[in-house]
Write a protein that holds these residues in place. Structure first.
Motif, PDB file in Angstrom:
ATOM      1  N   ALA A   1      28.945 -15.968  33.208  1.00  0.00           N
ATOM      2  CA  ALA A   1      30.325 -16.118  32.416  1.00  0.00           C
ATOM      3  C   ALA A   1      31.340 -16.435  33.420  1.00  0.00           C
ATOM      4  O   ALA A   1      31.685 -15.479  34.228  1.00  0.00           O
ATOM      5  CB  ALA A   1      30.515 -14.689  31.651  1.00  0.00           C
TER       6      ALA A   1
ATOM      7  N   VAL B   1      35.641  -8.220  24.724  1.00  0.00           N
ATOM      8  CA  VAL B   1      34.547  -8.063  25.929  1.00  0.00           C
ATOM      9  C   VAL B   1      34.992  -8.070  27.176  1.00  0.00           C
ATOM     10  O   VAL B   1      35.754  -8.982  27.477  1.00  0.00           O
ATOM     11  CB  VAL B   1      33.383  -8.704  25.661  1.00  0.00           C
TER      12      VAL B   1
ATOM     13  N   ARG C   1      36.606 -11.849  27.461  1.00  0.00           N
ATOM     14  CA  ARG C   1      36.299 -12.452  26.253  1.00  0.00           C
ATOM     15  C   ARG C   1      36.980 -11.915  25.007  1.00  0.00           C
ATOM     16  O   ARG C   1      36.810 -10.663  24.726  1.00  0.00           O
ATOM     17  CB  ARG C   1      35.079 -12.922  26.110  1.00  0.00           C
TER      18      ARG C   1
ATOM     19  N   VAL D   1      24.038  -9.776  26.950  1.00  0.00           N
ATOM     20  CA  VAL D   1      24.589 -10.796  25.953  1.00  0.00           C
ATOM     21  C   VAL D   1      24.435 -10.267  24.636  1.00  0.00           C
ATOM     22  O   VAL D   1      25.512 -10.050  23.703  1.00  0.00           O
ATOM     23  CB  VAL D   1      24.305 -12.198  26.321  1.00  0.00           C
TER      24      VAL D   1
ATOM     25  N   ARG E   1      27.145  -8.607  21.955  1.00  0.00           N
ATOM     26  CA  ARG E   1      27.275  -8.958  20.550  1.00  0.00           C
ATOM     27  C   ARG E   1      27.196  -8.084  19.566  1.00  0.00           C
ATOM     28  O   ARG E   1      27.933  -7.861  18.664  1.00  0.00           O
ATOM     29  CB  ARG E   1      26.449 -10.257  20.460  1.00  0.00           C
TER      30      ARG E   1
ATOM     31  N   TRP F   1      33.202 -14.260  22.392  1.00  0.00           N
ATOM     32  CA  TRP F   1      31.609 -13.637  22.969  1.00  0.00           C
ATOM     33  C   TRP F   1      30.346 -14.140  22.003  1.00  0.00           C
ATOM     34  O   TRP F   1      29.553 -14.464  22.567  1.00  0.00           O
ATOM     35  CB  TRP F   1      31.879 -12.117  23.091  1.00  0.00           C
TER      36      TRP F   1
END
Length: 179
Positions: free
Chosen positions: A107, A5, A78, A170, A174, A83
């Protein structure tokens, strides 16, 4: 192969110009990363690459971005595994679904120390809550984040390189990585 990510700090290039997301995906592919996908047009990427250190992925993306768009932009990377851990660490995940846009994570490239909390706490008003989880700063804004005095304290100069994303983003990232 590893899924990563990447979060661009900004897609604003100046002079009223913004990054065209199809051009961003082309930039990612030009450096050998595969299957770039984006979530909303705000600089959220998911892609595959050979197993590389996240710092190397960030550096490659920043160099390519500067080359293709003529401006440096900080990019936070990430691994998919990291993540998923970030998303699982949301200390405000029990909030109502309607509050998701008001739950923000900053982040961080370099993990924050809990030592920054007292200085940030001074800027919190109206029930705002802050937590550091695994070096990232989570914020719960009871009202719109844009009305908060805390936002102006979340600078790179004060905290280091990082970028803000809301809980919906977020979770969306994911979900894109299949978690």
């Amino acid at each position: 192969m590893t899924t990563y990510v990447a979060l661009l700090h900004s897609i604003v290039l100046g002079g009223g110009r913004r990054v065209v997301i199809s051009d961003l995906r082309a930039t990612v592919e030009s450096i050998g990363f595969r299957s770039p996908r984006t979530l909303v047009a705000t600089g959220n990427l998911v892609f595959e690459a050979d197993n590389e250190a996240v710092a190397d992925v960030e550096a490659a993306l920043e160099t390519a971005f500067t080359r293709d768009f003529g401006k440096h932009v900080d990019i936070i990377g990430r691994s998919a595994e990291d993540w998923i851990a970030l998303a699982a660490g949301n200390p405000f995940s029990d909030a109502r679904a309607s509050e998701a846009p008001n739950i923000i994570v900053r982040a961080m490239r370099t993990p924050l120390s809990r030592d920054v909390l007292p200085g940030l706490q001074r800027h919190c008003t109206d029930g705002e809550k802050i937590r550091i989880v695994n070096g990232d700063l989570w914020i719960h804004f009871p009202a719109k984040p844009s009305t908060s005095k805390l936002v102006s304290a979340l600078t790179t100069k004060r905290l280091g390189v990082g970028t803000l994303r809301n809980w919906n983003t977020v979770r969306g990232l994911r979900d894109m990585i299949g978690a």
